[in-house]
Design a protein around this motif. Structure first.
Motif, PDB file in Angstrom:
ATOM      1  N   GLU A 131     -54.576   7.779   6.091  1.00 54.85           N
ATOM      2  CA  GLU A 131     -54.752   8.959   5.223  1.00 54.85           C
ATOM      3  C   GLU A 131     -55.463  10.029   6.039  1.00 54.85           C
ATOM      4  N   HIS A 186     -52.008  16.558  -0.677  1.00 59.35           N
ATOM      5  CA  HIS A 186     -52.830  17.298  -1.646  1.00 59.35           C
ATOM      6  C   HIS A 186     -53.950  18.061  -0.971  1.00 59.35           C
ATOM      7  N   GLU A 195     -54.792  16.896   2.881  1.00 61.35           N
ATOM      8  CA  GLU A 195     -54.471  15.513   3.271  1.00 61.35           C
ATOM      9  C   GLU A 195     -52.986  15.294   3.067  1.00 61.35           C
ATOM     10  N   ASP A 197     -50.374  11.969   3.199  1.00 58.05           N
ATOM     11  CA  ASP A 197     -50.291  10.511   3.366  1.00 58.05           C
ATOM     12  C   ASP A 197     -48.847  10.090   3.534  1.00 58.05           C
TER      13      ASP A 197
HETATM   14 MG    MG Z   1     -56.620   9.619   0.245  1.00 61.58          MG
END
Ligand code: MG
Ligand code: GLN
Ligand code: MG
Ligand code: MG
Length: 443
Positions: A131, A186, A195, A197
């Motif tokens: 992440e 997001h 971030e 992922d």
């Molecule tokens: Mg996260």
């Protein structure tokens, strides 16, 4: 299924590829590349392309500088932001010595060696879900990066007039076209912080993807007139950027961290893996948090870990066990930051976890209280230590740890420590703005 050399030949032909970038990383995780034209592809695929290893940081001395690149065909992708006419592709390479043996200073080889250790214990795959967080900053009129962001958004906010949102959308599109399966993207807690992922995969693929990810994010940001940084703590007083690493091990097609018959459905081996990570946490930090600045992030108050403990509920400890079970059962290590070399980071995490399993290292009980709120006495009663307070302390731990030296190999470990001690010393002798503010008028 994985691409072969033949696939690369026909893809390069069908897609009209003109340029191919042969990529690898130095021991600090910095991406290097040599660009060739498609006419050189055969020679490259045969592993016949040579480069001067002595000009790469931390590699070799002048006297022993010939290195060979062996492209891994499974890493072939086209750069989607380049023109389709005369397309540009890349291949990630392993590095070999002139005598045909793998170069022990190649971070990819270091990770492969840890994975072999896992295989010898019957674990076919280490799965990893990263992440990665990063900041998007403005550049000044001369195009130089600043630490200014105009966005006022926070966690999961959606702001309609945010340059960052547009840039992030384009990053996701570029990554998807390069074979990334994006699970979420997001806005993070701090202004200008984001971030993205992507779906978990085996460790080597994920390390390749992290290196690619950083490169794509920076490239796309630049095309939006922004500067993306993976520096762990660019601004004092607000959240820094982490890169949590969710880890699990597979044996015979099953996730061995999952055991439906136990109360919390976490297997014994998963506890030992946690035990290993906790045991070596202080030495691991030198690799997962490799910069002076990394330790400015590992302070209390910003959801970054400070204390060596684990929990299934709260997010203040070093290790969290997310609620998902079954195939998704995993251990989330929260200390790594996105400036680390992902190959080395995964290599040392894996070796620590395997060591925990081998030696049945039982971790202390889960700590479900907020550790930041405890007194020092309470923490020491529960046996909760802390991560190194700075790079120097972390390097001393690495120097003392036989297991970690073995995981990295002598070549990488020694060169890493030597270079980082110099970096520490350059920082140590500086006079920082804080000192001027604190002392200039006081004395
Ligand atoms: Mg996260
Ligand atoms: N930014 C935090 C860190 O430094 C993590 C925040 C989060 O993802 N919950 O690790
Ligand atoms: Mg986050
Ligand atoms: Mg997380």
């Amino acid at each position: 299924s994985k691409l072969t050399n033949d696939d690369v030949r026909s893809l390069a032909n069908d897609l009209g590829v003109k340029f191919i970038r042969l990529q690898f990383t130095d021991i600090f995780g910095v991406l290097k590349n040599v660009s060739i034209t498609v006419e050189q592809l055969e020679k490259a695929l045969a592993g016949e392309l040579m480069f001067d290893g002595s000009s790469i940081d931390g590699f070799v001395r002048i006297e022993e500088s010939d290195m060979y690149l062996r492209p891994d065909p499974s890493t072939f992708v086209i750069f989607p932001w380049k023109p389709r006419d005369g397309a540009v592709a890349r291949l990630i390479c392993d590095i070999y010595n002139p005598d045909g043996t793998p170069f022990e200073g190649d971070p990819r080889f270091v990770l492969r060696r840890s994975l072999q250790e896992a295989e010898s214990m019957g674990y076919s795959t280490m799965n990893v879900g990263p992440e990665a967080e990063f900041f998007l900053f403005h550049v000044d009129t001369e195009g130089r990066p600043t630490t200014v962001t105009h966005d006022r958004a926070g966690y999961f906010d959606l702001t309609p007039v945010d340059l960052g949102e547009n840039a992030r959308r384009d990053m996701v599109l570029a990554l998807e076209s390069m074979g990334f399966e994006i699970e979420a993207s997001h806005h993070e807690v701090a202004p200008g912080q984001h971030e993205i992922d992507f779906k978990y995969s085996d460790a080597l693929d994920i390390a390749d993807k992290i290196v690619t990810f950083r490169f794509v994010v920076r490239t796309i940001a630049q095309r939006h007139g922004l500067h993306a940084t993976f520096m762990p703590k660019p601004i004092f007083g607000i959240a820094g950027s982490g890169m949590h690493l969710n880890q699990s091990l597979m044996k015979d097609g099953k996730n061995i961290f999952f055991d439906p018959n136990l109360p919390n459905q976490m297997s014994e081996d998963s506890m030992y893996y946690i035990g290993g990570l906790l045991k070596y946490a202080r030495a691991i930090a030198a690799i997962t948090n490799p910069n002076v600045n990394s330790y400015k992030r590992l302070v209390s108050g910003y959801e970054a870990p400070v204390y060596i403990a684990w929990s299934s509920r709260n997010r203040s400890p070093l290790i969290r066990v997310p609620a998902k079970r079954g195939l998704s059962t995993r251990i989330e290590l929260r200390s790594p930051d996105p400036s680390c070399n992902p190959y080395l980071a995964l290599a040392v995490c894996l070796r620590a976890g395997l060591d925990g399993i081998k030696n049945k290292t039982m971790p202390p009980p889960a700590c479900d209280r907020n550790i930041y709120d405890m007194t020092d006495a309470e923490r020491s009663e529960l046996g909760i230590g802390n991560l190194p307070e700075n790079l120097y302390a972390a390097l001393l731990e690495l120097q003392r740890s036989e297991l970690m030296q073995d995981a990295l190999g002598k070549h990488v470990c020694q060169r890493f420590i030597d270079a980082k001690l110099i970096e520490w010393d350059r920082y140590r002798i500086q006079v920082h703005p804080w000192e001027i503010e604190e002392y200039l008028t006081k004395f």
